[in-house]
Scaffold this active site. Structure first.
Site, mmCIF file in Angstrom:
data_model
loop_
_atom_site.group_PDB
_atom_site.id
_atom_site.type_symbol
_atom_site.label_atom_id
_atom_site.label_comp_id
_atom_site.label_asym_id
_atom_site.label_seq_id
_atom_site.Cartn_x
_atom_site.Cartn_y
_atom_site.Cartn_z
ATOM 1 N N ASP A 317 60.317 -44.260 49.075
ATOM 2 C CA ASP A 317 59.083 -44.115 48.313
ATOM 3 C C ASP A 317 57.828 -44.544 49.058
ATOM 4 O OD1 ASP A 317 59.631 -42.865 45.764
ATOM 5 O OD2 ASP A 317 60.953 -44.546 45.408
ATOM 6 N N TYR A 405 59.074 -43.691 37.710
ATOM 7 C CA TYR A 405 59.233 -45.149 37.722
ATOM 8 C C TYR A 405 57.933 -45.897 37.921
ATOM 9 C CZ TYR A 405 64.033 -46.736 37.487
ATOM 10 O OH TYR A 405 65.258 -47.108 37.044
HETATM 11 CU CU LIG Z 1 66.379 -47.811 38.254
#
Ligand SMILES: [Cu+2]
Ligand SMILES: *[C@@H]1O[C@H](CO)[C@@H](O)[C@H](O)[C@H]1NC(C)=O
Ligand SMILES: *[C@@H]1O[C@H](CO)[C@@H](O)[C@H](O)[C@H]1NC(C)=O
Ligand SMILES: *[C@@H]1O[C@H](CO)[C@@H](O)[C@H](O)[C@H]1NC(C)=O
Ligand SMILES: *[C@@H]1O[C@H](CO)[C@@H](O)[C@H](O)[C@H]1NC(C)=O
Length: 663
Positions: A317, A405
């Site tokens: 990420d 997320y």
């Molecule tokens: Cu997770």
């Protein structure tokens, strides 16, 4: 920033952030690039590489090219000396090639340039992703697939996924391209699109050509229902839980810290960077350096689903999407308490122009009702002595949201000298659409947990690797690993059969400092071998991991080769300014030839040297139904704690706040 309202708050955090009113000769050498500097960089680069119909130029990364540590430290000692040259590091894509440029802002010229021809590609820009996501909507086979499923095109939202690397066979013909896979979601009555994947359709997009070069409509799976996926208070159906009574934090006299311009620095790839964290030592009447620089170096999030559209979901990420690029604006009173102060951050857009992230950071003093230290002396006959100190600390926070997320990043500075780093995972788990509506019907391995009808939340990991350039009271440090060993007592005169001892070993080379935690108790210290306390102990700071998680993928699995920096929880390397990104400078489609594991294999000497600590914290995430439709925050972290750094408890002489405030 000087967090020193009185002698009692010990931390002086020299955090550096862009400060628009600082004249150019007054910048701190570690300040983030300013909007006007981004514009200057853009004009210097576009002048050297004029854009035309045949020459496409995109800015993939623009960040500070920091001066050498020696330069910064001598500047700190004498701020009246002239500032070191101000430079930026630029990674640009020009005509399908990756160019590395050092731009000198003092001389207004390109100081050095090189074309990178190794494996891997630079970070995606927002524009890379936005443009790729848009292509589907004018691509007839995709439009037909959506219609065939009876879905409305205007309710479809698409996302770009990095593709990783899965072995040499893929490089045949050396037909290397900067590509992403685009996959889509359906809203139609919810904004929680991640709970409504349109499985089976995927497109391959060439980012440099900005063209769809592959399309697949493989299977049709029901899109999970919109019901119960809503997370907005205004849209959720009653009944609600009863509200709590009002609760707040009050600092009637305002905060105890002051911000004088330079605070935290921001990097589009690393996100928040803490620099030159020092602590004021009351006994020595001076501030002593602890951490030259600390930040997230990489984050590895591999999913455990072998379905065709899922196999490649092994994200890096920070290196692919940007821990800073994904930094979000914070919501006052909710993301941060009422006593927080907010700061903006800037990064370069794909065209080189600056873009602002308003309120990207918040800074506040935390008092959560905890105790810093206490004692009741009840042993003295006829007398009770009680002393208690409140634990008030300073917190710097950012939130990065990578699609589904959200990561809440806290750096907490305690008066005791401890630095606590916490990451909180929240937001949406990634779900795969399925025909299953009940666990009893499932026969094969579904790679996750059925969290709602037609929705399987997939098993995955989160590994965050922090680069912690500790300089404990100076830059020459050593790494000491102490094992606690059970020792058998053979002396018959002793009434004991066993006890434990501390067996300390100083790491000589990098190979001595690779540690998988969890199998045995250990003390992990950074010491300054040239400085001792009055008692003769080496001045130090120690790493206290909070829960440990190691890699579970096999070491010959391609994602794990690329993420070999997660093979150990702890590594210590010799300081090298260009070894910053644990997964390599070019993480997208990397082959693992520029990772922390490779650097550590040089086996450099690390004793009494300028050294860097790398710590990986992780989560094996087996989802549960409570993670649906939005996940309550799950925390992990670590602490850096003074260990024979002070002569005695540094918070003994902390006084209670001026007046106890009691509403
Ligand atoms: Cu997770
Ligand atoms: C700081 O640097 C200036 C300019 O180089 C010099 O004149 C001055 O003497 C230095 N001060 C100290 C304390 O070294
Ligand atoms: C879209 O939403 C409408 C209104 O709620 C509903 O009638 C329809 O079935 C939904 N379509 C899909 C494919 O979910
Ligand atoms: C610093 O690191 C880079 C990247 O790993 C490497 O190419 C270079 O040789 C290193 N420099 C030294 C002095 O070790
Ligand atoms: C690293 O270097 C040390 C000292 O030279 C040596 O003893 C050790 O075997 C080396 N380790 C590796 C893995 O090469």
């Amino acid at each position: 920033m000087a967090a020193a309202p009185s002698q009692t708050i010990l931390f002086i955090i020299l955090l550096h952030i862009f400060y628009i009113f600082v004249p150019s000769h007054q910048y701190h050498p570690l300040d983030s690039l300013t909007p006007s500097e981004f514009s200057q960089i853009r004009s210097i680069v576009t002048k050297a590489y004029p854009e035309s119909s045949t020459h496409k130029l995109t800015f993939q990364y623009v960040g500070l090219e920091e001066p050498s540590k020696q330069t910064v430290i001598s500047w700190l000692k004498n701020e009246t000396t002239t500032n070191p040259p101000r430079q930026a590091f630029v990674i640009a894509r020009i005509d399908h090639q990756t160019h590395e440029l050092i731009v000198d802002l003092s001389l207004q010229e390109i100081a050095s340039k090189r074309i990178y021809s190794g494996y891997g590609y630079p970070m995606f820009t927002f524009e890379d992703q936005e443009n790729a996501d848009k292509l589907a909507f004018t691509y007839p086979p995709f439009v037909a697939s959506i219609r065939r499923r009876g879905l409305k095109l205007e309710e479809v939202v698409c996302e770009s996924f990095s593709v990783g690397w899965y072995g040499a066979e893929e490089e045949e013909g050396k037909n290397k391209k900067r590509i992403v896979k685009v996959m889509c979601y359906y809203m139609n009555g919810t904004v929680n699109l991640f709970m409504r994947p349109i499985e089976g359709i995927s497109m391959t997009v060439d980012l440099d050509e900005m063209k769809i070069i592959g399309f697949q409509d493989r299977v049709t799976v029901p899109v999970p229902k919109a019901d119960e996926t809503e997370f907005r208070e205004s849209k959720i159906k009653p009944p609600f839980r009863q509200s709590l009574k009002a609760i707040t934090v009050v600092q009637p006299d305002g905060p105890s810290f002051t911000i004088d311009g330079h605070m935290i620095s921001f990097d589009v790839r690393a996100g928040m960077i803490i620099s030159l964290a020092s602590i004021y030592d009351l006994e020595k009447q001076q501030s002593r350096r602890v951490l030259y620089k600390g930040h997230v170096s990489e984050m590895f999030v591999p999913y455990m689903d072998l379905t065709e559209e899922w196999q490649r979901r092994t994200f890096f990420d920070a290196g692919e999407y940007g821990y800073g690029l994904c930094s979000m604006t914070l919501e006052p009173l909710r993301d941060c308490p009422p006593n927080a102060v907010f700061m903006d951050a800037y990064f370069s857009k794909q065209d080189g122009m600056p873009r602002k992230i308003p309120k990207a950071f918040c800074i506040f003093e935390r008092y959560a009702g905890d105790i810093m230290w206490r004692h009741t002396e009840a042993t003295i006959p006829g007398k009770t002595v009680r002393e208690v100190r409140q634990d008030v600390s300073l917190v710097v926070r950012t939130v990065s949201t990578f699609g589904n997320y959200d990561y809440v990043n806290d750096w907490e500075f305690k008066q005791s000298g401890s630095i606590k780093v916490t990451v909180g995972l929240t937001g949406m788990v990634q779900v795969r659409g399925t025909t299953y509506t009940h666990k009893d019907h499932m026969e094969e391995d579904v790679y996750g947990t059925l969290v709602a009808e037609n929705s399987i939340a997939i098993h995955h990991d989160h590994f965050l690797t922090y680069r912690l350039d500790l300089d404990v009271d100076g830059d020459a440090n050593s790494f000491v690993r102490s094992k606690l060993r059970t020792t058998r007592v053979n002396d018959r005169r002793s009434s004991r059969k066993s006890y434990w001892t501390v067996d300390s070993k100083t790491a000589k080379t990098e190979s001595d400092a690779r540690i998988k935690l969890g199998s045995e108790p250990a003390e992990l210290l950074f010491v300054n071998p040239n400085k001792k306390t009055k008692m003769g102990n080496l001045i130090g700071y120690r790493l206290i991991p909070e829960g440990v998680t190691g890699a579970l993928l096999s070491s010959d699995d391609h994602p794990q080769i690329r993420a070999a920096f997660t093979n150990y929880n702890v590594w210590v390397t010799a300081y090298n300014k260009s070894e910053k990104w644990a997964g390599g400078l070019y993480a997208d489609q990397s082959h693992g030839d520029d990772t922390l594991a490779v650097w550590s294999n040089r086996n450099r000497s690390i004793e009494n040297k300028d050294i860097v600590l790398w710590y990986t914290l992780g989560f094996h995430h087996v989802p549960y139904q409570e993670d649906f439709p939005v996940m309550p925050t799950l925390n992990g972290g670590f602490e850096l704690r003074p260990s024979n750094f002070f002569e005695s408890n540094p918070v003994l002489k902390v006084k209670q706040p001026k007046e106890e405030y009691s509403p």
